[in-house]
Write a protein that holds these residues in place. Structure first.
Motif, PDB file in Angstrom:
ATOM      1  N   ALA A 279       3.782   5.765   7.819  1.00  0.00           N
ATOM      2  CA  ALA A 279       4.814   6.288   6.919  1.00  0.00           C
ATOM      3  C   ALA A 279       4.316   6.376   5.483  1.00  0.00           C
ATOM      4  O   ALA A 279       3.539   5.548   5.016  1.00  0.00           O
ATOM      5  CB  ALA A 279       6.063   5.411   6.990  1.00  0.00           C
ATOM      6  N   SER A 280       4.768   7.406   4.787  1.00  0.00           N
ATOM      7  CA  SER A 280       4.411   7.603   3.381  1.00  0.00           C
ATOM      8  C   SER A 280       5.530   8.377   2.701  1.00  0.00           C
ATOM      9  O   SER A 280       6.306   9.084   3.351  1.00  0.00           O
ATOM     10  CB  SER A 280       3.097   8.374   3.277  1.00  0.00           C
ATOM     11  OG  SER A 280       2.753   8.621   1.937  1.00  0.00           O
ATOM     12  N   ALA A 281       5.623   8.232   1.376  1.00  0.00           N
ATOM     13  CA  ALA A 281       6.524   9.042   0.554  1.00  0.00           C
ATOM     14  C   ALA A 281       7.972   8.990   1.053  1.00  0.00           C
ATOM     15  O   ALA A 281       8.615  10.011   1.247  1.00  0.00           O
ATOM     16  CB  ALA A 281       6.025  10.487   0.489  1.00  0.00           C
ATOM     17  N   HIS A 282       8.504   7.779   1.247  1.00  0.00           N
ATOM     18  CA  HIS A 282       9.858   7.644   1.786  1.00  0.00           C
ATOM     19  C   HIS A 282      10.922   7.924   0.716  1.00  0.00           C
ATOM     20  O   HIS A 282      10.651   7.821  -0.484  1.00  0.00           O
ATOM     21  CB  HIS A 282      10.062   6.235   2.358  1.00  0.00           C
ATOM     22  CG  HIS A 282      10.215   5.175   1.303  1.00  0.00           C
ATOM     23  ND1 HIS A 282       9.132   4.545   0.715  1.00  0.00           N
ATOM     24  CD2 HIS A 282      11.315   4.644   0.723  1.00  0.00           C
ATOM     25  CE1 HIS A 282       9.567   3.663  -0.178  1.00  0.00           C
ATOM     26  NE2 HIS A 282      10.887   3.711  -0.192  1.00  0.00           N
ATOM     27  N   PHE A 283      12.113   8.282   1.164  1.00  0.00           N
ATOM     28  CA  PHE A 283      13.251   8.456   0.259  1.00  0.00           C
ATOM     29  C   PHE A 283      14.541   8.242   1.046  1.00  0.00           C
ATOM     30  O   PHE A 283      14.588   8.425   2.261  1.00  0.00           O
ATOM     31  CB  PHE A 283      13.233   9.839  -0.416  1.00  0.00           C
ATOM     32  CG  PHE A 283      13.146  11.013   0.529  1.00  0.00           C
ATOM     33  CD1 PHE A 283      14.283  11.726   0.900  1.00  0.00           C
ATOM     34  CD2 PHE A 283      11.922  11.420   1.039  1.00  0.00           C
ATOM     35  CE1 PHE A 283      14.200  12.809   1.756  1.00  0.00           C
ATOM     36  CE2 PHE A 283      11.818  12.508   1.891  1.00  0.00           C
ATOM     37  CZ  PHE A 283      12.955  13.202   2.258  1.00  0.00           C
ATOM     38  N   TRP A 284      15.601   7.845   0.338  1.00  0.00           N
ATOM     39  CA  TRP A 284      16.860   7.437   0.964  1.00  0.00           C
ATOM     40  C   TRP A 284      17.826   8.612   1.127  1.00  0.00           C
ATOM     41  O   TRP A 284      17.814   9.568   0.351  1.00  0.00           O
ATOM     42  CB  TRP A 284      17.553   6.383   0.116  1.00  0.00           C
ATOM     43  CG  TRP A 284      16.932   5.017   0.156  1.00  0.00           C
ATOM     44  CD1 TRP A 284      15.916   4.555  -0.623  1.00  0.00           C
ATOM     45  CD2 TRP A 284      17.318   3.931   1.005  1.00  0.00           C
ATOM     46  NE1 TRP A 284      15.632   3.250  -0.311  1.00  0.00           N
ATOM     47  CE2 TRP A 284      16.480   2.837   0.684  1.00  0.00           C
ATOM     48  CE3 TRP A 284      18.277   3.774   1.999  1.00  0.00           C
ATOM     49  CZ2 TRP A 284      16.575   1.614   1.325  1.00  0.00           C
ATOM     50  CZ3 TRP A 284      18.383   2.551   2.640  1.00  0.00           C
ATOM     51  CH2 TRP A 284      17.538   1.481   2.310  1.00  0.00           C
TER      52      TRP A 284
ATOM     53  N   SER B 138       0.833  -1.203   0.000  1.00  0.00           N
ATOM     54  CA  SER B 138       0.000   0.000   0.000  1.00  0.00           C
ATOM     55  C   SER B 138       0.865   1.250   0.000  1.00  0.00           C
ATOM     56  O   SER B 138       1.097   1.867   1.038  1.00  0.00           O
ATOM     57  CB  SER B 138      -0.923   0.009   1.234  1.00  0.00           C
ATOM     58  OG  SER B 138      -1.694   1.183   1.271  1.00  0.00           O
ATOM     59  N   PRO B 139       1.354   1.662  -1.163  1.00  0.00           N
ATOM     60  CA  PRO B 139       2.125   2.906  -1.202  1.00  0.00           C
ATOM     61  C   PRO B 139       1.249   4.094  -0.915  1.00  0.00           C
ATOM     62  O   PRO B 139       0.037   4.075  -1.162  1.00  0.00           O
ATOM     63  CB  PRO B 139       2.644   2.934  -2.644  1.00  0.00           C
ATOM     64  CG  PRO B 139       1.676   2.107  -3.416  1.00  0.00           C
ATOM     65  CD  PRO B 139       1.218   1.034  -2.478  1.00  0.00           C
ATOM     66  N   GLY B 140       1.834   5.153  -0.356  1.00  0.00           N
ATOM     67  CA  GLY B 140       1.099   6.382  -0.125  1.00  0.00           C
ATOM     68  C   GLY B 140       0.710   7.025  -1.442  1.00  0.00           C
ATOM     69  O   GLY B 140       1.160   6.613  -2.521  1.00  0.00           O
ATOM     70  N   PRO B 141      -0.147   8.065  -1.391  1.00  0.00           N
ATOM     71  CA  PRO B 141      -0.681   8.660  -2.617  1.00  0.00           C
ATOM     72  C   PRO B 141       0.370   9.154  -3.588  1.00  0.00           C
ATOM     73  O   PRO B 141       0.181   9.068  -4.795  1.00  0.00           O
ATOM     74  CB  PRO B 141      -1.535   9.820  -2.093  1.00  0.00           C
ATOM     75  CG  PRO B 141      -1.882   9.443  -0.705  1.00  0.00           C
ATOM     76  CD  PRO B 141      -0.709   8.669  -0.177  1.00  0.00           C
ATOM     77  N   VAL B 142       1.484   9.726  -3.118  1.00  0.00           N
ATOM     78  CA  VAL B 142       2.515  10.229  -4.029  1.00  0.00           C
ATOM     79  C   VAL B 142       3.825   9.494  -3.822  1.00  0.00           C
ATOM     80  O   VAL B 142       4.887   9.993  -4.164  1.00  0.00           O
ATOM     81  CB  VAL B 142       2.726  11.750  -3.831  1.00  0.00           C
ATOM     82  CG1 VAL B 142       1.486  12.512  -4.205  1.00  0.00           C
ATOM     83  CG2 VAL B 142       3.128  12.065  -2.407  1.00  0.00           C
TER      84      VAL B 142
END
Length: 500
Positions: free
Chosen positions: A395-400, A347-351
């Motif tokens: 959590a949503s819209a993660h990045f490294w 279930s990815p977040g909207p963006v």
């Protein structure tokens, strides 16, 4: 139980009355322990013996108390005095959306700004299994700085399984509420609520659609002469076409409202996150054309934004061409499948990307729902075992991070980071909306944000702090600056400028 100025409820000194409704009386008070002003809602002693009213009051405190989001009123404390229970919340300065609408419909850009905030607040509540069930302009508060707060979870329902028997839909009467009807306020209830059926998150979405319609048209979507006629309209009729009430409303907003107001819950948006996404992206482009600002203003800022993008893209291409080796090699594509973590739902977040590989190519992060909440799960590429990352609920819209040591993400109205090797998450800064960010080699994080009055791209240190705007446009200009992305040199970045 009417309280006079100067009287006390435990550590709270009453300053002045603020209002009263079916669920109690509200006072401005001062917390003597922390030296701050708060709002205190007291259930009148004459009503405290009513089991249903008392249950709903306690339910409001319990439901709102577990929510922590900038678009939901914060609950500080609960207590009882002389057999009368009370709840202490943050003190808000401003006016209800109902008061704001007394002056007529809102401009489309302002309506969409409020709607995005409401949708984010609902999404936060729904993710914790809480449905409001009485969303209406009286329960939405606009603060002086333009932030919208959802009020009064007095009818809120925890949708997680209950140990007791089935919940009944009991009559209620509040200010602006028709007496003797099922839970909710007439005119904003969903068809399933009118029929006395269970309400879920999609019921809130229907109410949201009715509110957005009213913000844009200045008219209630289903108002009729009698309660019976209003209920019949909710069940069988469609609201008047928006183009007949406000010619400035673009078609995309009308489509979103119609989708919210579907009679069948299955045909509506299935989540407030999806709704917020639709409001943020397609609406940004079409709404900006509806305001028709002066031509000079429209051309000046978008032109700068577009020129900036073109120059940055040109610079990046030049660097790539200069550094390109004389002998080109063709990369070999690698295809593989990744099973989701056991017992979860992808279930990815909207963006959000939903799934990403670390910059060093050794690990994988997936956004998945477990026990009703979205979380981050990590696994090495050379292993099949996933590990849930600590402190990543919602959590949503993660990045490294560029060194692959941390993963940044959005949750509970904040930007946070968590070590990829394991450990607690750390808050970095507030976040108005959940947009993808980008993390530079010098420790700078760039974020797209749309706070009231100052949209643009902001930077914050990866050690935390207050976000600082580095690129923006005039608030009256219909341009959205989105999705910054650092270039390989770590000093320049690309972004997208959405304009008419």
């Amino acid at each position: 139980m009417t309280l006079a100025p100067g009287s006390r409820l435990g550590p709270y000194e009453i300053v002045a009355p603020l209002g009263a409704g079916g669920m109690g009386e509200v006072y401005r008070a001062r917390d003597s322990r922390l030296g701050r002003e708060v709002a205190v809602k007291v259930l009148p002693a004459s009503f405290s013996n009513d089991p249903d009213r008392l249950r709903r009051f306690e339910q409001e405190a319990r439901a709102a108390g577990i929510l922590n989001h900038p678009n939901i009123t914060a609950v500080h404390d609960v207590g009882t005095v002389d057999a009368a229970p009370y709840v202490v919340t943050e003190l808000l300065e401003g006016e209800t959306l109902r008061s704001r609408l007394a002056g007529g419909p809102l401009a489309p850009r302002r309506a969409i700004e409020y709607s995005i905030q409401i949708a984010h607040g609902l999404a936060a509540a729904h993710e914790k299994g809480i449905v409001h069930r009485d969303l209406k302009p009286e329960n939405l508060f606009v603060t002086r700085d333009g932030r919208v707060k959802i009020l009064d979870f007095g009818l809120a329902k925890l949708t997680q399984p209950e140990k007791g028997g089935p919940q009944t839909n009991l009559p209620t009467e509040t200010a602006g509420t028709e007496p003797g009807i099922v839970m909710g306020t007439l005119g904003y209830m969903s068809p399933e609520q009118v029929r006395g059926r269970p309400a879920d998150a999609r019921s809130d979405i229907f109410s949201f659609g009715a509110i957005l319609y009213e913000m844009l048209s200045g008219k209630r979507a289903f108002h009729r002469e009698t309660a019976a006629d209003t209920m019949s309209a909710i069940l069988r009729e469609e609201p008047e076409d928006l183009s007949t009430t406000n010619r400035q409303v673009p078609p995309v907003l009308d489509r979103i409202i119609r989708h919210c107001l579907e009679k069948d819950p299955e045909a509506r948006f299935h989540s407030a996150h999806d709704l917020a996404f639709q409001l943020q992206l397609p609406a940004t482009d079409e709404i900006s054309g509806a305001a028709e600002p002066a031509p000079a203003l429209r051309l000046r800022v978008p032109a700068l934004a577009i020129v900036a993008v073109v120059l940055l893209i040109g610079a990046a291409l030049a660097v790539l061409l200069l550094r390109r080796p004389r002998v080109e090699t063709v990369g070999r594509p690698v295809r593989f499948s990744v099973p989701i973590p056991p017992g979860t739902t992808y279930s990815p977040g909207p963006v959000s990307r939903g799934l990403s590989i670390s910059p060093d190519g050794t690990r994988l992060v997936v956004e998945a729902i477990s026990n009703g909440r979205r979380r981050l799960f990590l696994r090495p590429l050379d292993s099949e075992k996933f590990t849930e990352l600590e402190g990543t609920l919602g959590a949503s819209a993660h990045f490294w991070s560029p060194d692959s040591r941390f993963i940044a993400f959005f949750a509970d109205g904040k930007v946070k980071k968590v070590p990829a090797a394991g450990g607690p998450a750390e808050e970095l800064c507030p976040a108005f909306i959940d947009w993808l960010g980008t993390w530079g080699r010098d420790g700078t994080i760039l974020l797209s944000q749309i706070p009231p009055g100052e949209p643009g791209i902001f930077r914050v240190s990866d050690r935390g702090g207050a976000p600082v705007r580095v690129l923006g446009v005039d608030p009256s200009d219909p341009v959205a600056l989105l999705w910054p992305q650092f270039l390989p040199d770590g000093r320049h970045f690309l972004f997208q400028a959405l304009s008419p």
